[in-house]
Design an enzyme around this catalytic site. Structure first.
Site, short mmCIF file in Angstrom:
data_model
loop_
_atom_site.label_atom_id
_atom_site.label_comp_id
_atom_site.label_asym_id
_atom_site.label_seq_id
_atom_site.Cartn_x
_atom_site.Cartn_y
_atom_site.Cartn_z
N CYS A 1 11.67 14.40 -7.71
CA CYS A 1 11.96 14.89 -9.06
C CYS A 1 12.45 13.71 -9.89
O CYS A 1 13.13 12.82 -9.40
CB CYS A 1 13.02 15.98 -9.00
N ASN B 1 0.82 -1.21 0.00
CA ASN B 1 0.00 0.00 0.00
C ASN B 1 0.85 1.26 0.00
O ASN B 1 1.97 1.27 0.52
CB ASN B 1 -0.95 0.00 1.19
N CYS C 1 16.52 15.51 -10.63
CA CYS C 1 17.46 15.89 -9.57
C CYS C 1 17.05 15.27 -8.23
O CYS C 1 16.16 14.43 -8.16
CB CYS C 1 17.60 17.41 -9.49
N GLY D 1 -5.22 -9.27 2.68
CA GLY D 1 -5.79 -8.36 1.69
C GLY D 1 -4.94 -8.12 0.47
O GLY D 1 -4.88 -7.00 -0.04
N THR D 2 -4.27 -9.16 0.00
CA THR D 2 -3.55 -8.99 -1.26
C THR D 2 -3.84 -10.17 -2.17
O THR D 2 -3.99 -11.31 -1.71
CB THR D 2 -2.03 -8.82 -1.06
N THR D 3 -3.94 -9.90 -3.47
CA THR D 3 -4.20 -10.97 -4.43
C THR D 3 -2.95 -11.82 -4.66
O THR D 3 -3.01 -12.82 -5.35
CB THR D 3 -4.68 -10.43 -5.79
N HIS E 1 5.91 -0.63 -2.38
CA HIS E 1 5.51 0.15 -3.56
C HIS E 1 5.63 1.65 -3.32
O HIS E 1 5.05 2.44 -4.06
CB HIS E 1 4.07 -0.19 -3.96
N ASP F 1 -0.53 4.23 1.08
CA ASP F 1 -1.38 5.18 1.80
C ASP F 1 -0.89 5.54 3.21
O ASP F 1 -1.50 6.38 3.88
CB ASP F 1 -2.82 4.64 1.89
N ALA G 1 -10.62 -8.25 6.94
CA ALA G 1 -9.49 -8.27 7.88
C ALA G 1 -9.79 -7.65 9.25
O ALA G 1 -9.32 -8.15 10.28
CB ALA G 1 -8.30 -7.56 7.24
P1 NAD Z 1 -4.53 -6.34 -4.43
O1 NAD Z 1 -3.95 -7.15 -5.52
O2 NAD Z 1 -3.77 -6.19 -3.20
O3 NAD Z 1 -6.04 -6.87 -4.17
C1 NAD Z 1 -6.83 -6.52 -3.08
C2 NAD Z 1 -7.20 -7.79 -2.30
O4 NAD Z 1 -7.87 -7.41 -1.09
C3 NAD Z 1 -8.14 -8.74 -3.03
O5 NAD Z 1 -7.58 -10.03 -3.01
C4 NAD Z 1 -9.44 -8.68 -2.20
O6 NAD Z 1 -10.09 -9.94 -2.16
C5 NAD Z 1 -8.91 -8.32 -0.84
N1 NAD Z 1 -9.85 -7.64 0.07
C6 NAD Z 1 -10.85 -6.78 -0.24
N2 NAD Z 1 -11.44 -6.34 0.91
C7 NAD Z 1 -10.81 -6.94 1.94
C8 NAD Z 1 -10.94 -6.88 3.37
N3 NAD Z 1 -11.87 -6.10 3.95
N4 NAD Z 1 -10.12 -7.62 4.12
C9 NAD Z 1 -9.17 -8.42 3.56
N5 NAD Z 1 -8.98 -8.50 2.22
C10 NAD Z 1 -9.79 -7.77 1.43
O7 NAD Z 1 -4.73 -4.89 -4.86
P2 NAD Z 1 -5.33 -4.15 -6.11
O8 NAD Z 1 -6.50 -3.41 -5.60
O9 NAD Z 1 -5.49 -5.06 -7.27
O10 NAD Z 1 -4.14 -3.12 -6.39
C11 NAD Z 1 -2.95 -3.40 -7.06
C12 NAD Z 1 -1.80 -2.65 -6.44
O11 NAD Z 1 -2.11 -1.29 -6.13
C13 NAD Z 1 -1.35 -3.27 -5.12
O12 NAD Z 1 0.03 -3.11 -4.99
C14 NAD Z 1 -2.06 -2.42 -4.11
O13 NAD Z 1 -1.49 -2.47 -2.82
C15 NAD Z 1 -1.98 -1.03 -4.74
N6 NAD Z 1 -3.11 -0.27 -4.19
C16 NAD Z 1 -2.89 0.35 -2.99
C17 NAD Z 1 -3.94 0.97 -2.34
C18 NAD Z 1 -3.64 1.63 -1.02
O14 NAD Z 1 -2.53 2.12 -0.79
N7 NAD Z 1 -4.59 1.63 -0.09
C19 NAD Z 1 -5.22 0.98 -2.89
C20 NAD Z 1 -5.41 0.33 -4.14
C21 NAD Z 1 -4.33 -0.29 -4.77
ZN ZN Z 2 14.58 18.56 -10.08
#
Ligand code: NAD
Ligand code: ZN
Length: 253
Positions: A133, A108, A136, A195-197, A125, A110, A239
């Site tokens: 920049c 994430n 620079c 919470g990651t695919t 990430h 955020d 989660a």
């Molecule tokens: P991802 O591949 O991490 O997929 C999100 C996963 O979260 C899915 O598998 C879904 O089933 C699961 N999920 C949904 N709600 C949930 C919950 N309440 N508890 C647990 N799991 C839950 O992410 P993406 O959305 O395909 O994004 C791709 C990339 O972009 C990743 O690196 C991601 O971290 C980034 N991204 C970051 C943020 C952020 O910083 N908050 C938001 C969107 C995307």
């Molecule tokens: Zn610069």
């Protein structure tokens, strides 16, 4: 589910080193949309321009058409603006004690883990609000993107600025990967994927390695993922509630 939570609570209680690998799903309950989810930022996988989100947020698009990438950087910033950590972030932060080290390797951008109080966060990430920049060494932190021009330029060298995030096709930051490697070398007693695919190897390999060496692994995700079959405990639920309940059981038990 309840028996599993008790077992995980017991493992957590005894653990001295815990790794959490987290993705967009951990922030979903804070109201930050995932990219791919049903209510996601790109629910059908496409932007308004009909371009896949992986493409609009890619290194190639940023080089060829930085204004288009910046349009979506602004959208991403709006999606995290003012959002607060949720029960999952807070539970993970609360697990850090003098006797238990907790490392969070997150995809994430955020900073919600840090806001919740986690102190050992590896940002695989990067972070959206850190602006750098492209030429620079200028860097600045923007708590909000409000008032920034459509195409922000460096005040020092007038070249293009960008968020310090990993775009699609780009390499992961070496310092973050190095930190994760060093943490892995020291070993973990328990590994969570939340919470990651899990399509990236740096998410799958700590889990695959752990399950091969008999280290307990937990996946918290309502949906199945490529590592679901590898983990010892699979919790198909959001989660926040699951982590809160596990900690309550740990504190009771
Ligand atoms: P991802 O591949 O991490 O997929 C999100 C996963 O979260 C899915 O598998 C879904 O089933 C699961 N999920 C949904 N709600 C949930 C919950 N309440 N508890 C647990 N799991 C839950 O992410 P993406 O959305 O395909 O994004 C791709 C990339 O972009 C990743 O690196 C991601 O971290 C980034 N991204 C970051 C943020 C952020 O910083 N908050 C938001 C969107 C995307
Ligand atoms: Zn610069």
């Amino acid at each position: 589910m309840q028996a599993k939570l008790d077992q995980i609570a017991a493992l957590l209680k005894a653990a001295r080193r815990v790794l959490f690998i987290t993705g967009a799903g951990v922030s979903a309950e804070s109201g930050v949309p995932t990219f791919r989810g049903a209510t996601g930022a790109f629910a059908n996988g496409l932007t308004e321009e009909g371009i896949p989100f992986e493409e609009v947020l890619s290194g190639t698009t940023f080089t060829r058409n930085p204004k288009l990438s910046w349009k979506y950087f602004f959208r991403l910033e709006l999606s995290i603006r003012g959002k607060e950590p949720n029960a999952a972030h807070r539970a993970i932060a609360a697990l850090q004690t003098a006797d238990r080290a907790v490392c969070v390797a997150t995809q994430n951008i955020d900073e919600l883990h840090q806001s919740a109080g986690s102190t050992n966060v590896i940002e695989l990430h990067g972070s959206l609000r850190r602006i750098i920049c492209t030429v620079c060494d200028y860097r600045v932190y923007h708590p909000t993107f409000e008032g920034m021009p459509e195409l922000p330029l460096c005040p020092k060298c007038k070249e293009l600025l960008r968020p310090d995030i990993v775009l699609y096709e780009e390499m992961l930051p070496e310092d973050a990967l190095g930190r994760l490697d060093r943490e892995q070398d020291r070993g973990f007693d328990l590994i969570f994927s939340v919470g990651t695919t899990s399509i990236f190897s740096y998410v799958t390999w700590p889990v695959a390695l752990a399950s091969r060496s008999g280290i307990p692994t937990v996946e918290i995700n309502p949906d199945e993922t490529p590592i679901s079959h590898l983990v010892r405990y699979r919790l198909a639920a959001p989660a926040g509630a699951v982590l809160r309940q596990t900690i309550e059981r740990m504190n009771r038990g």
